[in-house]
Design a protein around this motif. Sequence first.
Motif, PDB file in Angstrom:
ATOM      1  N   LEU A  70       1.990   4.243 -15.218  1.00  0.00           N
ATOM      2  CA  LEU A  70       2.452   4.343 -13.824  1.00  0.00           C
ATOM      3  C   LEU A  70       1.062   4.315 -13.177  1.00  0.00           C
ATOM      4  O   LEU A  70       1.185   3.591 -11.935  1.00  0.00           O
ATOM      5  N   VAL A  71       0.019   5.040 -13.612  1.00  0.00           N
ATOM      6  CA  VAL A  71      -1.203   4.887 -12.924  1.00  0.00           C
ATOM      7  C   VAL A  71      -1.775   3.660 -13.026  1.00  0.00           C
ATOM      8  O   VAL A  71      -2.283   3.203 -11.907  1.00  0.00           O
ATOM      9  N   ALA A  72      -1.882   3.057 -14.003  1.00  0.00           N
ATOM     10  CA  ALA A  72      -2.550   1.778 -14.141  1.00  0.00           C
ATOM     11  C   ALA A  72      -1.905   0.785 -13.253  1.00  0.00           C
ATOM     12  O   ALA A  72      -2.614   0.019 -12.519  1.00  0.00           O
ATOM     13  N   ARG A  73      -0.631   0.735 -13.075  1.00  0.00           N
ATOM     14  CA  ARG A  73      -0.035  -0.075 -12.366  1.00  0.00           C
ATOM     15  C   ARG A  73      -0.268   0.143 -10.991  1.00  0.00           C
ATOM     16  O   ARG A  73      -0.426  -0.859 -10.165  1.00  0.00           O
ATOM     17  N   ARG A  74      -0.218   1.479 -10.564  1.00  0.00           N
ATOM     18  CA  ARG A  74      -0.413   1.518  -8.922  1.00  0.00           C
ATOM     19  C   ARG A  74      -1.865   1.106  -8.738  1.00  0.00           C
ATOM     20  O   ARG A  74      -1.966   0.883  -7.371  1.00  0.00           O
ATOM     21  N   HIS A  75      -2.769   1.096  -9.637  1.00  0.00           N
ATOM     22  CA  HIS A  75      -3.961   0.789  -9.410  1.00  0.00           C
ATOM     23  C   HIS A  75      -4.342  -0.678  -9.456  1.00  0.00           C
ATOM     24  O   HIS A  75      -5.225  -1.062  -9.801  1.00  0.00           O
ATOM     25  N   VAL A 106       0.940  -1.296   0.087  1.00  0.00           N
ATOM     26  CA  VAL A 106       0.087  -0.283   0.243  1.00  0.00           C
ATOM     27  C   VAL A 106       0.970   1.164  -0.047  1.00  0.00           C
ATOM     28  O   VAL A 106       0.626   2.359  -0.743  1.00  0.00           O
ATOM     29  N   ALA A 107       1.908   1.189   0.718  1.00  0.00           N
ATOM     30  CA  ALA A 107       2.720   2.380   1.035  1.00  0.00           C
ATOM     31  C   ALA A 107       3.456   2.770  -0.543  1.00  0.00           C
ATOM     32  O   ALA A 107       3.616   3.869  -0.907  1.00  0.00           O
ATOM     33  N   ARG A 108       3.893   1.733  -1.028  1.00  0.00           N
ATOM     34  CA  ARG A 108       4.529   1.920  -2.555  1.00  0.00           C
ATOM     35  C   ARG A 108       3.423   2.163  -3.533  1.00  0.00           C
ATOM     36  O   ARG A 108       4.061   2.987  -4.291  1.00  0.00           O
ATOM     37  N   ARG A 109       2.297   1.691  -3.420  1.00  0.00           N
ATOM     38  CA  ARG A 109       1.474   2.243  -4.494  1.00  0.00           C
ATOM     39  C   ARG A 109       1.029   3.492  -4.408  1.00  0.00           C
ATOM     40  O   ARG A 109       0.398   4.259  -5.533  1.00  0.00           O
ATOM     41  N   HIS A 110       1.068   4.013  -3.283  1.00  0.00           N
ATOM     42  CA  HIS A 110       0.928   5.638  -3.067  1.00  0.00           C
ATOM     43  C   HIS A 110       2.187   6.815  -3.044  1.00  0.00           C
ATOM     44  O   HIS A 110       2.212   7.613  -2.620  1.00  0.00           O
ATOM     45  N   TYR A 111       3.073   5.877  -3.403  1.00  0.00           N
ATOM     46  CA  TYR A 111       4.568   6.622  -3.240  1.00  0.00           C
ATOM     47  C   TYR A 111       4.779   7.132  -1.998  1.00  0.00           C
ATOM     48  O   TYR A 111       5.401   8.124  -2.028  1.00  0.00           O
ATOM     49  N   ARG A 112       4.196   6.566  -0.966  1.00  0.00           N
ATOM     50  CA  ARG A 112       4.630   7.016   0.446  1.00  0.00           C
ATOM     51  C   ARG A 112       3.850   8.111   0.780  1.00  0.00           C
ATOM     52  O   ARG A 112       4.350   8.810   1.811  1.00  0.00           O
ATOM     53  N   PHE A 113       2.803   8.629  -0.084  1.00  0.00           N
ATOM     54  CA  PHE A 113       2.064   9.677   0.567  1.00  0.00           C
ATOM     55  C   PHE A 113       0.734   9.083   0.964  1.00  0.00           C
ATOM     56  O   PHE A 113       0.005   8.350   0.713  1.00  0.00           O
ATOM     57  N   ILE A 114       0.822   9.500   2.612  1.00  0.00           N
ATOM     58  CA  ILE A 114      -0.043   8.754   3.357  1.00  0.00           C
ATOM     59  C   ILE A 114      -1.086   9.750   3.987  1.00  0.00           C
ATOM     60  O   ILE A 114      -2.250   9.400   4.312  1.00  0.00           O
ATOM     61  N   HIS A 115      -0.518  10.999   3.935  1.00  0.00           N
ATOM     62  CA  HIS A 115      -1.492  11.999   4.773  1.00  0.00           C
ATOM     63  C   HIS A 115      -2.514  12.551   4.158  1.00  0.00           C
ATOM     64  O   HIS A 115      -3.480  13.383   4.622  1.00  0.00           O
TER      65      HIS A 115
END
Lengths: 506, 506, 506, 506
Positions: free
Chosen positions: D83-88, A84-93
């Motif tokens: 990149l977007v497709a992959r992260r989702h 989860v952290a990775r797919r959000h590029y570590r933007f969590i807030h």
Amino acid sequence: MNRESFAAGERLVSPAYVRQGCEARRSHEHLIRQLLEKGKCPEDGWDESTLELFLHELAIMDSNNFLGNCGVGEREGRVASSLVARRHYRFIHGIGRSGDIAAVQPKAAGSSLLNKITNSLVLDIIKLAGVHTVANCFVVPVATGMSLTLCFLTLRHKRPKAKYIIWPRIDQKSCFKSMITAGFEPVVIENVLEGDELRTDLKAVETKLQELGPDNVLCIHSTTSCFAPRVPDRLEELAVICANYDIPHIVNNAYGVQSSKCMHLIQQGARVGRIDAFVQSLDKNFMVPVGGAIIAGFNDAFIQEISKMYPGRASASPSLDILITLLSLGSNGYKKLLKERKELFSYLSNQLKKLSEAYNERLLHTPRNPISLAVTLKTLDEYHDKAVTQLGSMLFTRQVSGARVVPLGSVQTVSGYTFRGFMSHTNNYPCAYLNAASAIGMKMQDVDLFVKRLDKCLKTVRKVQNKDSDVSGVDNYDKTEDVDIEEMALKLDNNVLLDTYKDASS
Amino acid sequence: MNRESFAAGERLVSPAYVRQGCEARRSHEHLIRQLLEKGKCPEDGWDESTLELFLHELAIMDSNNFLGNCGVGEREGRVASSLVARRHYRFIHGIGRSGDIAAVQPKAAGSSLLNKITNSLVLDIIKLAGVHTVANCFVVPVATGMSLTLCFLTLRHKRPKAKYIIWPRIDQKSCFKSMITAGFEPVVIENVLEGDELRTDLKAVETKLQELGPDNVLCIHSTTSCFAPRVPDRLEELAVICANYDIPHIVNNAYGVQSSKCMHLIQQGARVGRIDAFVQSLDKNFMVPVGGAIIAGFNDAFIQEISKMYPGRASASPSLDILITLLSLGSNGYKKLLKERKELFSYLSNQLKKLSEAYNERLLHTPRNPISLAVTLKTLDEYHDKAVTQLGSMLFTRQVSGARVVPLGSVQTVSGYTFRGFMSHTNNYPCAYLNAASAIGMKMQDVDLFVKRLDKCLKTVRKVQNKDSDVSGVDNYDKTEDVDIEEMALKLDNNVLLDTYKDASS
Amino acid sequence: MNRESFAAGERLVSPAYVRQGCEARRSHEHLIRQLLEKGKCPEDGWDESTLELFLHELAIMDSNNFLGNCGVGEREGRVASSLVARRHYRFIHGIGRSGDIAAVQPKAAGSSLLNKITNSLVLDIIKLAGVHTVANCFVVPVATGMSLTLCFLTLRHKRPKAKYIIWPRIDQKSCFKSMITAGFEPVVIENVLEGDELRTDLKAVETKLQELGPDNVLCIHSTTSCFAPRVPDRLEELAVICANYDIPHIVNNAYGVQSSKCMHLIQQGARVGRIDAFVQSLDKNFMVPVGGAIIAGFNDAFIQEISKMYPGRASASPSLDILITLLSLGSNGYKKLLKERKELFSYLSNQLKKLSEAYNERLLHTPRNPISLAVTLKTLDEYHDKAVTQLGSMLFTRQVSGARVVPLGSVQTVSGYTFRGFMSHTNNYPCAYLNAASAIGMKMQDVDLFVKRLDKCLKTVRKVQNKDSDVSGVDNYDKTEDVDIEEMALKLDNNVLLDTYKDASS
Amino acid sequence: MNRESFAAGERLVSPAYVRQGCEARRSHEHLIRQLLEKGKCPEDGWDESTLELFLHELAIMDSNNFLGNCGVGEREGRVASSLVARRHYRFIHGIGRSGDIAAVQPKAAGSSLLNKITNSLVLDIIKLAGVHTVANCFVVPVATGMSLTLCFLTLRHKRPKAKYIIWPRIDQKSCFKSMITAGFEPVVIENVLEGDELRTDLKAVETKLQELGPDNVLCIHSTTSCFAPRVPDRLEELAVICANYDIPHIVNNAYGVQSSKCMHLIQQGARVGRIDAFVQSLDKNFMVPVGGAIIAGFNDAFIQEISKMYPGRASASPSLDILITLLSLGSNGYKKLLKERKELFSYLSNQLKKLSEAYNERLLHTPRNPISLAVTLKTLDEYHDKAVTQLGSMLFTRQVSGARVVPLGSVQTVSGYTFRGFMSHTNNYPCAYLNAASAIGMKMQDVDLFVKRLDKCLKTVRKVQNKDSDVSGVDNYDKTEDVDIEEMALKLDNNVLLDTYKDASS
């Protein structure tokens, strides 16, 4: 890497090569600096390596990524799953604060920058797409319907007496529900038939307005992008009415950014009359996943009011998606997509014209609709009352998505309101028809496959119909490689089928 | 992001927050700088975000990632698949140049740095693991066997007359083939049985050396890590012999880095005698994918000669893997893994002792082997001549991997050389047995599951054997949930089965 | 998901939709099945989703990914870093076994399949690229030089008396060192000048062969792809000589797969004479990272012998890269790349012709070289003896990679052998020159940028030279935006500079 | 891979090994099947490979991933950026339809399944966390505040006359704004001080209710999780009042899932009285990124009504995050996190007790608050009126996040309502204090670092204060390594500082 690191690097490998690498790094940094300083979409798309460097740099500015952080609060951007952290590029807030979805978070400078830059880029793109005088906008992580609700809820505070929203009919549930959810009573204005087109009944709008009393009306809620044969509302005239009666005007521009015509209508409406906000879908206009919208307007203060109406923080995910997408495409890439869409619209139009004539049908003449087309299904409808429905089902099982058939006489009740002729934007359209659209990202191959499959389906339905609608006769005719799929389709439960086409209108 | 970018950022969100983010960035950069300046494995592992920032920074120093690069050569680091580019973090140029696998590439400062730092880190870890006086080492993207070949090929140029390699027997094919491939004739020195242990026959080594004439001998090729009941070679004594006769000494330390005993032997050998190079597997010692090894030695010049012997550039992939792994673990993380391995060795030993006694077997007494253990299969072997083989097959199909059964009397021919008692390191070991090892990364759960499954298998084999080896009787006994798997195993083609256990020795 | 899972899915959402999804799944599976059954490169490239599904399916067949596995061996595919595991798609066991790099691993059915399929696909592509009668091939995770060494080491066992390798000169270090490393003495055959081209001296080859005695010659080691003005060796004639004298023939086809001419030469050589193996780089022909090669041949048994010569297991990384790449491209995608390369070769040729004439230089006439071109630097060389070198440095610092300048009179010693006129493949080429190549993956933009930058550099060098080579005069002339980079270049240490261009020949 | 593919695989590598791999695959499939059939959170977390296989399988059931799909609609799940497709994970269609956010999408069977399963898992976890009789729930991709708004908007349709929401004061802006946004007038009920604790004034609630008239009251809006010294509302008693007066009851359970006490209160409230819905944050309870919430309740129909109130489709991103997280953790992993949180709460409590006493302060006695703690800052406040504020700033710049200082006398106006003593939940709390919380995911290291830094800051502030608040005196005292950061903090603009701590209350 800082200066000392580079110096250390020079001791490990040749200084000349490290310097060359260091030089190369500067060109990435230059792009990032340009973006931050100008806040505009770069002309040429960034490559992945610049993009990821940028996202990485932003992310490490958020406190959850501080190496020395210690958190003793209840929301510290902790993440349980590294996936989860990775797919959000570590933007969590997320974005925003309780006071304002556009506000800056002290704990998350990176996410805050991301939010600001995204809104700035999106504003740039809206101008580029045709609404040159837009004053402000923001990305909101809810889809179009909920964004409209947010606009109405904001207006409520300015117009405490208002109970009604005047709404030229468009048969799409979300925008109808957006008014219900906000607690208002939609006043449906039926469209008028001009040639094949369904257009705004301006006189009816004005009459209704007077009848209800302007103070009791929250706003006019008009629509640009829609399925043919309905065409975009007469925005200019509606905007003038709004100005005259001092009534707010909210435009549902769901997938209109991709069409210069829709954007032009909004620009013109704002020039000659009043438009308070226009709302557009992120996914439908920018090829990102469902879940975000842009609320834009011509009055900075009003747009800020809406952003302050959103209670609490919100997902940064749609902002991240659109940021990545716009930086990857660049404005040139986006313009290219717009151009291709327009060309494919002509192509689709020509292909459908040819095909329809071969079946004694015709392409409805709807020149004011720049995105959607409609082909009559008259002869089919005359064969058998379920033929139109069967065609829809067959297209679905043949992996044609997005085409929808509109049979006559469909009745639907939405939140207690009954719509006759639902899906056709009017009580009694003269004939059944089929819709297809040329939307952003479509490929010529989509058109060709669609036309080929539609041709096959039309042939098959007619054969079946010719056999007195004997569905069991399916097995007898000319076998093709996909007969089994088709059979499956024909045997599908009716409810499922109906469900399927109705989806097109949701 | 450079200073100007941060300044622009401060205008978008509050300066205080950007400054805080900027401050946080410095701690990542500090770690990177430390690494580049000291070239040592950090004590504490880095988190993913520092690690990826570092790799990203290195990668953009390679010319294939220059935004303005134009390539007109035949090897420009172009990549066809973005999946491939991403999985290599965009390091495409590999490592080394035609002259030297440790050399710097002008086109790829980043990859060159990666290579240098990796070798530096690995040197640090080898010292930490016990060989304190190691002088130089490098990661080579071939596995242990090929690395040994490379050492022998390098020695050839120094000893043009030499034809033989003296090799205390170890029944593992790769190391044997490494000599054949290099074009030398292995002179096999049989081991001597001391108690249960098989040890180096020092007298035989020296006798052979005199017999062949030192000038005709390329080197002594000894081994540390091996399957019990063989134990590590007597490195000290061999090293002294090498020094006395002025003969090179190459040590196969395949999976010995994980054992302080093996490392100590090397350190001692080098102190009292001569060791030219010792070779260790990356995957077996550092939990990375198969494909890399470390060639290390006590004479800087000789190690450089080997690295210059490698013709052409080579894959950076193993270097990247070990770099990521060491930075993630930190030296503390690696030490912890070493400690856990040692503890699990005791645990495994105790569990096997208990189990073997319950079946009237015993754990062989091999205190000099710090990694591998052996349990006799005497009673099983007496039941039926295929029982030992069946046990191996059953363990395999029950997802026990790495255990291997060693039946008596196996004969194998490798590159024209015939080995009697193959897999047991001697012509006639007194009994059949089963091996299990406690290697780095093992979990207590592995031991528990293994012992439980071994118990079950032993029970089953005995029952089957009691029924006069009637394989068709399989269906009759006590059903467990995995009986079907087991049946499958028993019906497997013999060749496949044999293949299976022999794998353990390859 | 299996049948039961789909059934459960149908209870959660509508059966019709799940069935549609299930149907769609089949098309992915169909592609996978085709691949496994036919072992050929699909015509159309796969999309990422099919590709990743396939890799995922393979990976879970390896024991390290078994949910119930317990490992008690010393190599169990354990991975310490999840980043590392992910980037290898969880393939950890590498390829091959001690006996054979092409062998199947019992513990790793998935990796074994990956290896087999990759080799099968690569064979298909080599046929498609022009060597229709190739019998077998395999991917080896070492680059071209080491692969050649492996061929020579294999031949040693078949020709125990042989000491020499006959080698028509090509000034590239790796292939020269490949012979040294294998322990043989290269016998250099100087090329003959025919027009501008440097071609194989067939008479000298045959004379040398007779002089040394065929039994003392391991093989002829010829080359296809090379820098102009050298052209591919006369493979047909060499192959006939090899057949006549019963001598093996190994072809260095480093980056020749991309050229139908090179491939045709090999095919013809094998038809009329003898070619035992031909070796090609993965990165140079297939746009993957450095580190792999393909060893191919016309005799299945001999290729297998080579694969069995590799001692131990090896990295699966290059195989994985080429597999992903070929499946992504499809054979049509690869053919398209080949076609574009050919077209850009013409384009580059024309552009260089024009530019060279503008500077009173000329494009060397080397029609037999299908990839590399050379432009004379005569007038430049006459100005000043360091001008050619300076040009090379300036191109480097301007991010032109792969271009190399070849000054007159360079002397280089490689592994004890001295080459006069090094880099030019002959002792005394008539003039200095510059090389550029059109290799696979090049873009028209590369050519345009290169020609533009070369033009600028030539202008600058001349100006500097006109000022009596006064390097300190650099500051005086016409300022351009990149003057500072250039200055840096001119002030670079000479050794570094020389290093830089020499890289082109490594 | 289907049967035919495995059969083909068996021909390439040994059948026994493929079968073993195939067998292993079944264990992954078994887990997936269990999940789909039972709809419960697995006890043990899944490993990444099962998880990604599952997500991959779901994604290929969505029409945008059909290999043969042709799209002719305006929302076809097209994605511009890979990149977007992959992260989702290629889920593009979002969740829900216009009619209902929990509805199934014909075009996206995979996304629909994802949505259903996620809601089912979340329901399971809520039961496990203590609300055993919960009837239904769904994940909504908006944060807590907006989710509350959605509940109020739904209630509006059931209680058209209602204008007021009765709300026991809690000083957090989002939940206050949630009522304003929905268009209702919050009626603030001040808390009563019992010992150190601030508790619900039940009498005032009931009095107000009678005063306003039950029909004019939309609902009671109570709160569980909150900052000490406020404690969770008296849910049982409030629920009884709601039942007695037939008034809806909405509970803001923002970060209460992590506390068995909060969950128990809800369970009890529902048992003895009336609770219509309770809302909880995804990020605060499950360690996922900000942006989602769970709306749950005891009446299936009412929860469905809310889900149908959401106009249009919505982002699947929060659902995907929580799904990944719960499958990774398993119920055992989540329980472990809950247990650790509880233990750290005791630890934090003890550490703060000790520290506060050392400074003549005390830990407020708030046994009813299971998450948040408060330490008095009396002595500090007496030194200087800005000392409390300075402490907050210093903690912020020392990377302590989540701690907040509450000075006396802060006044804040939110949406036109003025709150005296803002942040302290009451007009006049007896003293200034500092809050810290033990929330899920906290580590012991967080506590230790926090206590250490707090100690240092307290020391520093006192020293500065002792010098008559002479900020310029900062340079004189005992230098520590972070003095510069601290200076920066002290020189920060006041507005920024105030902004900083106030964030804690948003």
